[in-house]
Design a protein around this motif. Structure first.
Motif, PDB file in Angstrom:
ATOM      1  N   ARG A   1       4.238  12.143  10.890  1.00 13.42           N
ATOM      2  CA  ARG A   1       3.203  11.483  10.094  1.00 13.42           C
ATOM      3  C   ARG A   1       3.729  10.588   8.992  1.00 13.42           C
ATOM      4  N   LEU A   2       5.025  10.696   8.672  1.00 14.01           N
ATOM      5  CA  LEU A   2       5.559  10.077   7.465  1.00 14.01           C
ATOM      6  C   LEU A   2       6.770   9.209   7.739  1.00 14.01           C
ATOM      7  N   VAL A   3       7.012   8.274   6.831  1.00 11.65           N
ATOM      8  CA  VAL A   3       8.278   7.545   6.766  1.00 11.65           C
ATOM      9  C   VAL A   3       8.793   7.673   5.338  1.00 11.65           C
ATOM     10  N   LEU A   4      10.020   8.173   5.202  1.00 12.40           N
ATOM     11  CA  LEU A   4      10.698   8.229   3.912  1.00 12.40           C
ATOM     12  C   LEU A   4      11.661   7.058   3.872  1.00 12.40           C
ATOM     13  N   ARG A   5      11.559   6.243   2.834  1.00  8.76           N
ATOM     14  CA  ARG A   5      12.321   4.999   2.758  1.00  8.76           C
ATOM     15  C   ARG A   5      12.669   4.689   1.307  1.00  8.76           C
ATOM     16  N   PRO A   6      13.562   3.699   1.086  1.00  6.91           N
ATOM     17  CA  PRO A   6      13.855   3.311  -0.303  1.00  6.91           C
ATOM     18  C   PRO A   6      12.609   2.799  -1.019  1.00  6.91           C
ATOM     19  N   LEU A   7      12.530   3.094  -2.299  1.00  5.79           N
ATOM     20  CA  LEU A   7      11.462   2.530  -3.119  1.00  5.79           C
ATOM     21  C   LEU A   7      11.576   1.022  -3.170  1.00  5.79           C
ATOM     22  N   ASP A   8      10.425   0.365  -3.301  1.00  7.44           N
ATOM     23  CA  ASP A   8      10.408  -1.096  -3.298  1.00  7.44           C
ATOM     24  C   ASP A   8       9.379  -1.575  -4.317  1.00  7.44           C
ATOM     25  N   GLU A   9       9.539  -2.781  -4.812  1.00  7.64           N
ATOM     26  CA  GLU A   9       8.654  -3.283  -5.881  1.00  7.64           C
ATOM     27  C   GLU A   9       7.184  -3.277  -5.484  1.00  7.64           C
ATOM     28  N   ASP A  10       6.902  -3.356  -4.191  1.00  5.04           N
ATOM     29  CA  ASP A  10       5.511  -3.285  -3.747  1.00  5.04           C
ATOM     30  C   ASP A  10       4.882  -1.922  -4.043  1.00  5.04           C
ATOM     31  N   ASP A  11       5.720  -0.924  -4.325  1.00  6.88           N
ATOM     32  CA  ASP A  11       5.224   0.424  -4.633  1.00  6.88           C
ATOM     33  C   ASP A  11       4.760   0.572  -6.079  1.00  6.88           C
ATOM     34  N   VAL A  12       4.974  -0.452  -6.917  1.00  5.65           N
ATOM     35  CA  VAL A  12       4.695  -0.332  -8.349  1.00  5.65           C
ATOM     36  C   VAL A  12       3.261   0.108  -8.648  1.00  5.65           C
ATOM     37  N   PRO A  13       2.213  -0.551  -8.112  1.00  3.14           N
ATOM     38  CA  PRO A  13       0.846  -0.130  -8.466  1.00  3.14           C
ATOM     39  C   PRO A  13       0.529   1.307  -8.053  1.00  3.14           C
ATOM     40  N   ALA A  14       0.873   1.678  -6.814  1.00  6.92           N
ATOM     41  CA  ALA A  14       0.575   3.035  -6.328  1.00  6.92           C
ATOM     42  C   ALA A  14       1.387   4.078  -7.076  1.00  6.92           C
ATOM     43  N   MET A  15       2.629   3.751  -7.396  1.00  3.61           N
ATOM     44  CA  MET A  15       3.473   4.686  -8.138  1.00  3.61           C
ATOM     45  C   MET A  15       2.922   4.894  -9.547  1.00  3.61           C
ATOM     46  N   THR A  16       2.470   3.822 -10.182  1.00  2.00           N
ATOM     47  CA  THR A  16       1.912   3.924 -11.529  1.00  2.00           C
ATOM     48  C   THR A  16       0.681   4.825 -11.541  1.00  2.00           C
TER      49      THR A  16
ATOM     50  N   ASP B   1      16.415   8.512  -4.567  1.00  3.72           N
ATOM     51  CA  ASP B   1      14.952   8.510  -4.607  1.00  3.72           C
ATOM     52  C   ASP B   1      14.426   7.906  -3.316  1.00  3.72           C
ATOM     53  N   LEU B   2      13.449   8.565  -2.694  1.00  4.39           N
ATOM     54  CA  LEU B   2      12.829   8.055  -1.484  1.00  4.39           C
ATOM     55  C   LEU B   2      11.319   8.000  -1.664  1.00  4.39           C
ATOM     56  N   ALA B   3      10.725   6.870  -1.297  1.00  2.00           N
ATOM     57  CA  ALA B   3       9.274   6.778  -1.210  1.00  2.00           C
ATOM     58  C   ALA B   3       8.828   7.514   0.041  1.00  2.00           C
ATOM     59  N   VAL B   4       7.764   8.284  -0.076  1.00  5.18           N
ATOM     60  CA  VAL B   4       7.165   8.969   1.069  1.00  5.18           C
ATOM     61  C   VAL B   4       5.883   8.217   1.412  1.00  5.18           C
ATOM     62  N   THR B   5       5.793   7.675   2.625  1.00  6.59           N
ATOM     63  CA  THR B   5       4.641   6.870   3.007  1.00  6.59           C
ATOM     64  C   THR B   5       4.029   7.391   4.299  1.00  6.59           C
ATOM     65  N   GLU B   6       2.737   7.141   4.460  1.00  7.94           N
ATOM     66  CA  GLU B   6       2.077   7.475   5.718  1.00  7.94           C
ATOM     67  C   GLU B   6       2.571   6.546   6.818  1.00  7.94           C
ATOM     68  N   PHE B   7       2.863   7.113   7.967  1.00 11.00           N
ATOM     69  CA  PHE B   7       3.384   6.331   9.088  1.00 11.00           C
ATOM     70  C   PHE B   7       2.381   5.262   9.533  1.00 11.00           C
ATOM     71  N   LEU B   8       1.103   5.628   9.626  1.00 11.48           N
ATOM     72  CA  LEU B   8       0.105   4.706  10.174  1.00 11.48           C
ATOM     73  C   LEU B   8      -0.364   3.672   9.157  1.00 11.48           C
ATOM     74  N   THR B   9      -0.585   4.088   7.903  1.00 12.66           N
ATOM     75  CA  THR B   9      -1.167   3.179   6.911  1.00 12.66           C
ATOM     76  C   THR B   9      -0.133   2.563   5.975  1.00 12.66           C
ATOM     77  N   GLN B  10       1.065   3.129   5.913  1.00 15.49           N
ATOM     78  CA  GLN B  10       2.127   2.730   4.993  1.00 15.49           C
ATOM     79  C   GLN B  10       1.756   2.984   3.525  1.00 15.49           C
ATOM     80  N   ARG B  11       0.706   3.756   3.293  1.00 13.72           N
ATOM     81  CA  ARG B  11       0.286   4.080   1.933  1.00 13.72           C
ATOM     82  C   ARG B  11       1.276   5.034   1.289  1.00 13.72           C
ATOM     83  N   LEU B  12       1.532   4.864  -0.022  1.00 13.66           N
ATOM     84  CA  LEU B  12       2.479   5.720  -0.738  1.00 13.66           C
ATOM     85  C   LEU B  12       1.880   7.101  -0.943  1.00 13.66           C
TER      86      LEU B  12
END
Length: 211
Positions: A14-29, A71-82
């Protein structure tokens, strides 16, 4: 030469663990401003987009380059949501040991994402990185985090009395309170016979200690 973790991606069902990226800023905040994150972690409050951007672009890469962790971002495989973040800290390359922590966004809790991400990370550490020990520390009253540790097969090793600072909401804001740390460990043999649901590994550390 300093040992460091590689830049990797880890996939589960269900998941993809990947490097954090600047696009993650709003969801991470948004995730870091949650009440539970504020209570159980040392993430600065209120957490700003500038803080998230600094974490992603400067602090985490520097910690990785220094060999301290990952540090790894955990994202949904289907939606790519953080979904959350998995963090490795206090890494000892000589004894092949590291401390694992996780934060899950409020909307994603109760779905088993924390245990799935933690277990995938453990398989990668033991299988690809030849680690021999993973340690988790959970605040005495943080039952959700303790359930994750138990679910992935960790063994409770004992209690560090009065060693943890948590945060309590008051009329004047947040205040510190002391409690115990429960120490958990996971060794390669603890995963023997476990569910091998993890696919590809191809990775990229705290705002101090958080679970």
């Amino acid at each position: 030469m300093t040992s460091t973790f590689p830049n990797i991606s880890i996939s589960t069902e269900r998941l993809v663990l990947r490097p954090l990226d600047e696009d993650d800023v709003p969801a991470m905040t948004e995730m870091m401003n949650d009440e539970q994150v504020a209570a159980w972690t040392d993430v600065p409050q209120p957490f700003t987009e500038d803080g998230a951007r600094h974490w992603i672009t400067a602090w985490a890469p520097a910690e990785r380059a220094a060999g301290h962790g990952l540090d790894l971002a955990v994202t949904e495989f289907l939606t790519q949501r953080l979904v959350g973040i998995v963090q490795l800290t206090k890494t000892d390359w000589r004894i092949r040991s590291t401390e694992l922590s996780y934060i899950i966004a409020p909307w994603a809790r109760g779905e088993g994402y924390a245990s799935e991400a933690a277990l995938a990370t453990a398989h990668w550490l033991f299988g690809d990185q030849d680690f021999e020990r993973i340690e988790l520390r959970t605040a005495a009253d943080n039952t959700a985090s303790q359930q994750v540790a138990q679910k992935i097969g960790c063994i409770s090793e004992g209690v560090l009395r009065n060693a943890c600072i948590v945060h309590v909401r008051t009329a004047d804001g947040w205040t510190d309170a002391r409690t115990d740390f429960i120490v958990w460990s996971l060794l390669p043999e603890d995963l023997e016979g476990g569910d091998e649901q993890f696919a590809d590994t191809s990775g990229f550390s705290s705002y101090s200690d958080w679970n």
